[in-house]
Design a protein around this motif. Structure first.
Motif, PDB file in Angstrom:
ATOM      1  N   UNK A 152       0.746  -0.882  -0.181  1.00 27.63           N
ATOM      2  CA  UNK A 152      -0.137   0.035  -0.028  1.00 27.63           C
ATOM      3  C   UNK A 152       0.735   1.359  -0.246  1.00 27.63           C
ATOM      4  N   UNK A 153       1.948   1.189   0.737  1.00 22.64           N
ATOM      5  CA  UNK A 153       2.707   2.002   1.048  1.00 22.64           C
ATOM      6  C   UNK A 153       3.459   2.795  -0.666  1.00 22.64           C
ATOM      7  N   UNK A 154       3.682   1.110  -1.172  1.00 22.92           N
ATOM      8  CA  UNK A 154       4.786   1.500  -2.255  1.00 22.92           C
ATOM      9  C   UNK A 154       3.731   1.979  -3.654  1.00 22.92           C
ATOM     10  N   UNK A 155       2.256   0.976  -3.107  1.00 16.00           N
ATOM     11  CA  UNK A 155       1.491   1.886  -4.573  1.00 16.00           C
ATOM     12  C   UNK A 155       1.814   3.501  -4.478  1.00 16.00           C
ATOM     13  N   UNK A 156       1.370   3.969  -3.172  1.00 18.25           N
ATOM     14  CA  UNK A 156       0.779   5.569  -2.993  1.00 18.25           C
ATOM     15  C   UNK A 156       2.148   6.443  -3.055  1.00 18.25           C
ATOM     16  N   UNK A 157       2.829   5.883  -2.869  1.00 17.76           N
ATOM     17  CA  UNK A 157       4.680   7.019  -3.574  1.00 17.76           C
ATOM     18  C   UNK A 157       4.951   6.658  -5.246  1.00 17.76           C
ATOM     19  N   UNK A 158       4.334   5.515  -5.189  1.00 12.78           N
ATOM     20  CA  UNK A 158       4.158   5.971  -7.300  1.00 12.78           C
ATOM     21  C   UNK A 158       2.936   6.679  -7.779  1.00 12.78           C
ATOM     22  N   UNK A 159       1.778   6.663  -7.251  1.00 10.82           N
ATOM     23  CA  UNK A 159       1.329   7.274  -7.747  1.00 10.82           C
ATOM     24  C   UNK A 159       1.537   9.401  -7.628  1.00 10.82           C
ATOM     25  N   UNK A 160       2.003   9.157  -5.811  1.00  8.93           N
ATOM     26  CA  UNK A 160       2.878  10.754  -5.626  1.00  8.93           C
ATOM     27  C   UNK A 160       3.329  11.091  -6.915  1.00  8.93           C
ATOM     28  N   UNK A 161       4.213   9.744  -7.363  1.00  7.33           N
ATOM     29  CA  UNK A 161       5.250  10.343  -7.966  1.00  7.33           C
ATOM     30  C   UNK A 161       5.143  10.588  -9.355  1.00  7.33           C
ATOM     31  N   UNK A 162       3.704   9.905 -10.169  1.00  6.12           N
ATOM     32  CA  UNK A 162       3.211  10.227 -11.245  1.00  6.12           C
ATOM     33  C   UNK A 162       2.335  11.437 -11.102  1.00  6.12           C
ATOM     34  N   UNK A 163       1.570  11.751 -10.265  1.00  7.76           N
ATOM     35  CA  UNK A 163       0.376  12.485  -9.959  1.00  7.76           C
ATOM     36  C   UNK A 163       0.965  14.224 -10.012  1.00  7.76           C
ATOM     37  N   UNK A 164       0.535  15.487 -10.288  1.00  9.06           N
ATOM     38  CA  UNK A 164       0.323  16.695 -10.968  1.00  9.06           C
ATOM     39  C   UNK A 164       0.853  17.251  -9.354  1.00  9.06           C
ATOM     40  N   UNK A 165       1.113  17.934  -9.613  1.00 14.25           N
ATOM     41  CA  UNK A 165       2.800  18.666  -8.746  1.00 14.25           C
ATOM     42  C   UNK A 165       1.772  18.585  -6.774  1.00 14.25           C
ATOM     43  N   UNK A 166       0.665  19.326  -7.434  1.00 11.00           N
ATOM     44  CA  UNK A 166      -0.275  19.765  -6.075  1.00 11.00           C
ATOM     45  C   UNK A 166      -0.478  18.471  -5.373  1.00 11.00           C
ATOM     46  N   UNK A 167      -0.971  17.402  -5.961  1.00 10.62           N
ATOM     47  CA  UNK A 167      -1.112  16.474  -5.699  1.00 10.62           C
ATOM     48  C   UNK A 167      -0.277  15.657  -5.058  1.00 10.62           C
ATOM     49  N   UNK A 168       0.967  15.615  -5.600  1.00 13.37           N
ATOM     50  CA  UNK A 168       2.434  14.686  -5.635  1.00 13.37           C
ATOM     51  C   UNK A 168       2.769  15.425  -3.757  1.00 13.37           C
ATOM     52  N   UNK A 169       2.196  17.150  -3.503  1.00 13.37           N
ATOM     53  CA  UNK A 169       3.142  17.529  -2.296  1.00 13.37           C
ATOM     54  C   UNK A 169       1.495  17.235  -1.626  1.00 13.37           C
ATOM     55  N   UNK A 196      12.907  18.738  -4.695  1.00 15.53           N
ATOM     56  CA  UNK A 196      12.646  19.398  -6.191  1.00 15.53           C
ATOM     57  C   UNK A 196      11.414  19.716  -6.629  1.00 15.53           C
ATOM     58  N   UNK A 197      10.364  19.871  -6.183  1.00 14.93           N
ATOM     59  CA  UNK A 197       9.047  19.948  -6.574  1.00 14.93           C
ATOM     60  C   UNK A 197       8.729  21.310  -6.230  1.00 14.93           C
ATOM     61  N   UNK A 198       9.013  21.877  -4.884  1.00 16.45           N
ATOM     62  CA  UNK A 198       9.818  23.453  -4.505  1.00 16.45           C
ATOM     63  C   UNK A 198      10.597  24.097  -5.426  1.00 16.45           C
ATOM     64  N   UNK A 199      11.021  22.933  -5.750  1.00 10.18           N
ATOM     65  CA  UNK A 199      13.271  24.966  -6.179  1.00 10.18           C
ATOM     66  C   UNK A 199      12.113  24.701  -8.010  1.00 10.18           C
ATOM     67  N   UNK A 200      11.413  23.943  -8.230  1.00  9.80           N
ATOM     68  CA  UNK A 200      10.788  24.491 -10.006  1.00  9.80           C
ATOM     69  C   UNK A 200      10.036  25.199  -9.115  1.00  9.80           C
ATOM     70  N   UNK A 201       9.234  25.452  -8.457  1.00 11.01           N
ATOM     71  CA  UNK A 201       8.168  26.311  -8.251  1.00 11.01           C
ATOM     72  C   UNK A 201       8.940  27.539  -7.907  1.00 11.01           C
ATOM     73  N   UNK A 202      10.065  27.750  -7.678  1.00 14.67           N
ATOM     74  CA  UNK A 202      10.976  28.838  -7.109  1.00 14.67           C
ATOM     75  C   UNK A 202      10.361  29.380  -5.725  1.00 14.67           C
ATOM     76  N   UNK A 203       9.979  28.094  -4.768  1.00 15.01           N
ATOM     77  CA  UNK A 203       9.672  28.094  -3.506  1.00 15.01           C
ATOM     78  C   UNK A 203      10.948  28.179  -3.038  1.00 15.01           C
ATOM     79  N   UNK A 204      11.459  28.804  -3.333  1.00 14.19           N
ATOM     80  CA  UNK A 204      12.755  28.265  -2.273  1.00 14.19           C
ATOM     81  C   UNK A 204      13.040  27.992  -0.744  1.00 14.19           C
ATOM     82  N   UNK A 205      12.270  28.707  -0.002  1.00 14.95           N
ATOM     83  CA  UNK A 205      12.258  28.749   1.129  1.00 14.95           C
ATOM     84  C   UNK A 205      11.428  27.543   1.582  1.00 14.95           C
ATOM     85  N   UNK A 206       9.992  26.961   0.457  1.00 13.71           N
ATOM     86  CA  UNK A 206       9.666  26.052   1.325  1.00 13.71           C
ATOM     87  C   UNK A 206      11.021  24.722   0.999  1.00 13.71           C
TER      88      UNK A 206
END
Length: 250
Positions: free
Chosen positions: A129-146, A173-183
């Protein structure tokens, strides 16, 4: 009586072969003996070899455990394969395949303790279940992945199936790509506090860390990267050959 004598001879012969370390003859003898105990002895021996780099050894381990009807041991082997896929290759998709095979084997096994079998099945299902959730997170759009990564970090047994660094790495990686460097920096700091002895460049490219530090005018010291490098660090991973291609099922 005759069968018993033949078995005792075969058992002694296999023990002698195991002591000699003659892998070729161990595999041959196990194949022609067609005895459950001999199959298992051979499979146990083969697991002590470098099966990660030899597809024939891997196939024989699976074949011998199957023929020996040692499905609980085969499940353990598939579980080990899954861990290698994650630790050395970050391949959660292949790990999921191996874990699924492990669950199938374990569910068909005839263990002495039904309670122990149920507990292991429950643990295996939690991993899946955990591995499946992580795989789905990596495939999701940015907000859902976060969102999914943040939920995963709240799981108490996350590290039983997923390396926490991979989850943090995805967030950084997500926040760096969004230029949210503080996060992004905040998650980097959390990584450092939770994994003080790990080389973070295994999870986050050094170039990304440099960009984050530079954007926030925070000095970046390469020496701040841990000198205690884990066995699956970047340096080690360069020397590791890929795990032979195996069919872990659908």
């Amino acid at each position: 009586m005759r069968y018993k004598c033949v078995f005792l001879f075969s058992f002694k012969a296999m023990r002698s072969l195991l002591k000699s370390g003659d892998t070729e003859n161990i595999v041959f003898f196990a194949g022609v003996s067609r005895q459950k105990e001999i199959y298992i002895m051979a499979a146990n021996y083969l697991q002590s070899l470098d099966w990660r780099k030899d597809p024939d050894i891997m196939k024989n381990i699976i074949s011998f455990y199957t023929k020996g009807r040692a499905l609980d041991l085969l499940a353990g082997f598939y579980d080990a394969c899954a861990q290698v896929e994650i630790d050395e290759y970050q391949s959660y998709e292949k790990a999921l395949g191996a874990l699924s095979e492990a669950y199938k084997c374990l569910s068909k096994a005839k263990m002495r303790s039904p309670e122990d079998q149920e507990r292991k099945l429950s643990d295996m299902q939690s991993k899946i279940t955990l591995v499946t959730r992580f795989i789905q997170a990596r495939r999701a759009d940015s907000q859902e992945a976060v969102k999914q990564c943040e939920l995963l970090l709240e799981e108490p047994d996350l590290d039983s199936a997923i390396r926490i660094g991979d989850v943090y790495g995805l967030l950084v990686e997500h926040y760096a790509q969004q230029n949210n460097f503080q996060q992004a920096y905040q998650y980097l700091e959390e990584m450092r506090s939770k994994m003080p002895t790990v080389n973070l460049t295994y999870y986050v490219p050094q170039s990304t860390m440099e960009v984050v530090h530079r954007a926030l005018s925070i000095p970046f010291n390469r020496q701040s990267l841990s000198e205690h490098v884990r066995h699956n660090s970047v340096e080690d991973s360069e020397e590791v050959e890929e795990l032979p291609e195996m069919d872990y099922g659908d």
